[in-house]
Design a protein around this motif. Sequence first.
Motif, mmCIF file in Angstrom:
data_model
loop_
_atom_site.group_PDB
_atom_site.id
_atom_site.type_symbol
_atom_site.label_atom_id
_atom_site.label_comp_id
_atom_site.label_asym_id
_atom_site.label_seq_id
_atom_site.Cartn_x
_atom_site.Cartn_y
_atom_site.Cartn_z
ATOM 1 N N ARG A 1 -8.331 -3.444 -3.128
ATOM 2 C CA ARG A 1 -8.621 -2.054 -3.837
ATOM 3 C C ARG A 1 -7.737 -1.341 -4.375
ATOM 4 O O ARG A 1 -7.633 -0.460 -5.366
ATOM 5 N N ASP A 2 -6.505 -1.021 -3.497
ATOM 6 C CA ASP A 2 -5.401 -0.298 -3.886
ATOM 7 C C ASP A 2 -4.630 -1.022 -5.308
ATOM 8 O O ASP A 2 -3.922 -0.221 -5.787
ATOM 9 N N TYR B 1 -8.523 13.690 5.203
ATOM 10 C CA TYR B 1 -8.607 12.102 5.033
ATOM 11 C C TYR B 1 -10.068 11.905 4.426
ATOM 12 O O TYR B 1 -10.042 12.510 3.455
ATOM 13 N N TRP C 1 -0.990 3.589 -4.686
ATOM 14 C CA TRP C 1 -1.946 3.658 -5.477
ATOM 15 C C TRP C 1 -1.805 5.425 -5.992
ATOM 16 O O TRP C 1 -2.646 5.603 -6.997
ATOM 17 N N TRP D 1 -7.805 13.096 -2.809
ATOM 18 C CA TRP D 1 -6.916 11.817 -2.989
ATOM 19 C C TRP D 1 -6.654 11.647 -4.274
ATOM 20 O O TRP D 1 -7.253 11.498 -5.289
ATOM 21 N N GLN E 1 2.788 6.567 -1.384
ATOM 22 C CA GLN E 1 1.584 5.780 -1.599
ATOM 23 C C GLN E 1 1.584 5.001 -3.007
ATOM 24 O O GLN E 1 1.462 5.830 -3.814
ATOM 25 N N ALA F 1 0.732 -1.173 0.303
ATOM 26 C CA ALA F 1 -0.004 -0.099 0.032
ATOM 27 C C ALA F 1 0.884 1.177 0.006
ATOM 28 O O ALA F 1 0.548 2.496 -0.766
ATOM 29 N N ASP G 1 -12.900 3.591 4.617
ATOM 30 C CA ASP G 1 -12.927 2.249 5.701
ATOM 31 C C ASP G 1 -13.111 2.534 7.179
ATOM 32 O O ASP G 1 -12.455 1.899 7.959
ATOM 33 N N PHE H 1 -3.603 -4.312 -0.380
ATOM 34 C CA PHE H 1 -4.859 -4.251 -0.421
ATOM 35 C C PHE H 1 -5.371 -4.615 -1.782
ATOM 36 O O PHE H 1 -4.938 -4.087 -2.839
ATOM 37 N N TYR I 1 -0.032 -0.895 6.212
ATOM 38 C CA TYR I 1 0.444 -0.425 4.951
ATOM 39 C C TYR I 1 1.450 -1.123 4.162
ATOM 40 O O TYR I 1 1.756 -1.155 3.085
ATOM 41 N N MET J 1 -13.521 1.890 0.049
ATOM 42 C CA MET J 1 -12.495 2.982 0.270
ATOM 43 C C MET J 1 -12.262 3.658 1.573
ATOM 44 O O MET J 1 -11.292 3.980 2.130
#
Length: 460
Positions: free
Chosen positions: A46-47, A364, A428, A370, A426, A29, A181, A44, A40, A179
Amino acid sequence: MENSIVEEAWQALEKAIIYYYDRPIGTLAARDPNLEALNYDQCFIRDFVSSALVFLIKGQPEIVRNFLIETLRMQIKERQLDFLEPGRGLMPASFKVIVENDYQYLQPDFGDRAIGRVTPVDSCLWWIMILRAYVKATGDIELAHQDEFQRGIRLILELCLVARFDIYPTLLVPDGASMIDRRMGTNGHPLEIQSLFYAALRAANELLLDNKVNQFIIQGVKNRLGPLTEHIRKHYWLDMERLNDIYHYKGEEYGEHALNQFNIYSDSIPYAWLTEWLPERGGYLAGNLGPSQLDCRFFTVGNLMAIISSLASPRQSQAIMELIEQRFDDLIGYMPMKICFPALEDRDWKLVTGCDPKNRPWSYHNGGNWPVLIWMLAAASLKTGRIELISHAIEIAKRRLSADRWAEYYDGKNGRLVGKEARKYQTWTIAGFLLAQELLANPEHLKLISFEPDEITNRA
Ligand code: GLC
């Protein structure tokens, strides 16, 4: 300059690759050297979507194939007699390679370790979409046709389509199931899950073999697509015309012919804000719908994935993009793009998030920006012919991504501050940027993730 950013992103993406017995199977991640890893250091599902698409586009399908095979092995397959295991068909939120001397194994997290113990509903939906993209990119339909893969798809669909306490065609989920979460008031029937659900149904429809074992579930998929589409297009839609209708709604209507089916009370709708914010020709799909609840926040993944999957009608898709263009400063600002808008503030923030300091207003999940979302913005822009919008957004992202060392998210009303607890490097963020570039350079790749309007959606 330009090439060096892309080059840097490629190198960073390669460094994030996870190996299992020397085979690449996913991406971390984040690789922030200065913060405690927490989870991390896991892959993931989704990532991995943006990474997977980038690898497929770049002609490196092996990592995606390995990912699909290994994650399928982790899927919950059996019904446990103690009734305490997660539902059959569930895919993990993330997994980790554990190395013990010469021995390695994969440790999945189904939410049983995750902060807040959240259920990863979106994982199994994204998984089917990754499988479809892999098949489209490589032509390797044999993989999807293998018995284990057909069974895996069936189990996911059974989990989603099983009759429960609910009469809506949408999926009923707990808070923090995707996403976002953490607690953010996205329990019930949040748009994001519905858009992913629709896309997963469409993908499954393409991947399932038309045979006896699949017959029942294929029928289930076909039966659900129409009502789901109609429900979202009709009841989640918000534009000035709809807002006028809702403004004049009467409450307490009983029976099939009720106009205000969900008993939405006019006072719960933020008209003062919406009448100023909604452009004349723009509109969007609301964040959530339930009894006396219409969440009017704009959620980005749900709206963009509705465009990409053709869950939104062509007219609605154009209106959503129109809104994004007209409200560029609010939704994109200094970093594409906001996860939702507006933020929950004051008492709402306290009650809805449980006083979550990480989700303070405009941070966040609560109105932060994002960078990963740029690939969805690119895909939706290309699908609706808004090349200028996405070119501009990519220019904005380029100014800061590398300098800010590929931050996870940004804070502030206009996304000008690097997120308070944002990870650096990060994955993604990196893959999302590369993917947006690739899509723009060759819009043919859009087909890996998008769906044409089907017969049902054409009629609406
Ligand atoms: C955070 C995000 C989640 C993401 C994870 C790993 O928990 O909310 O969406 O999958 O980090 O990047």
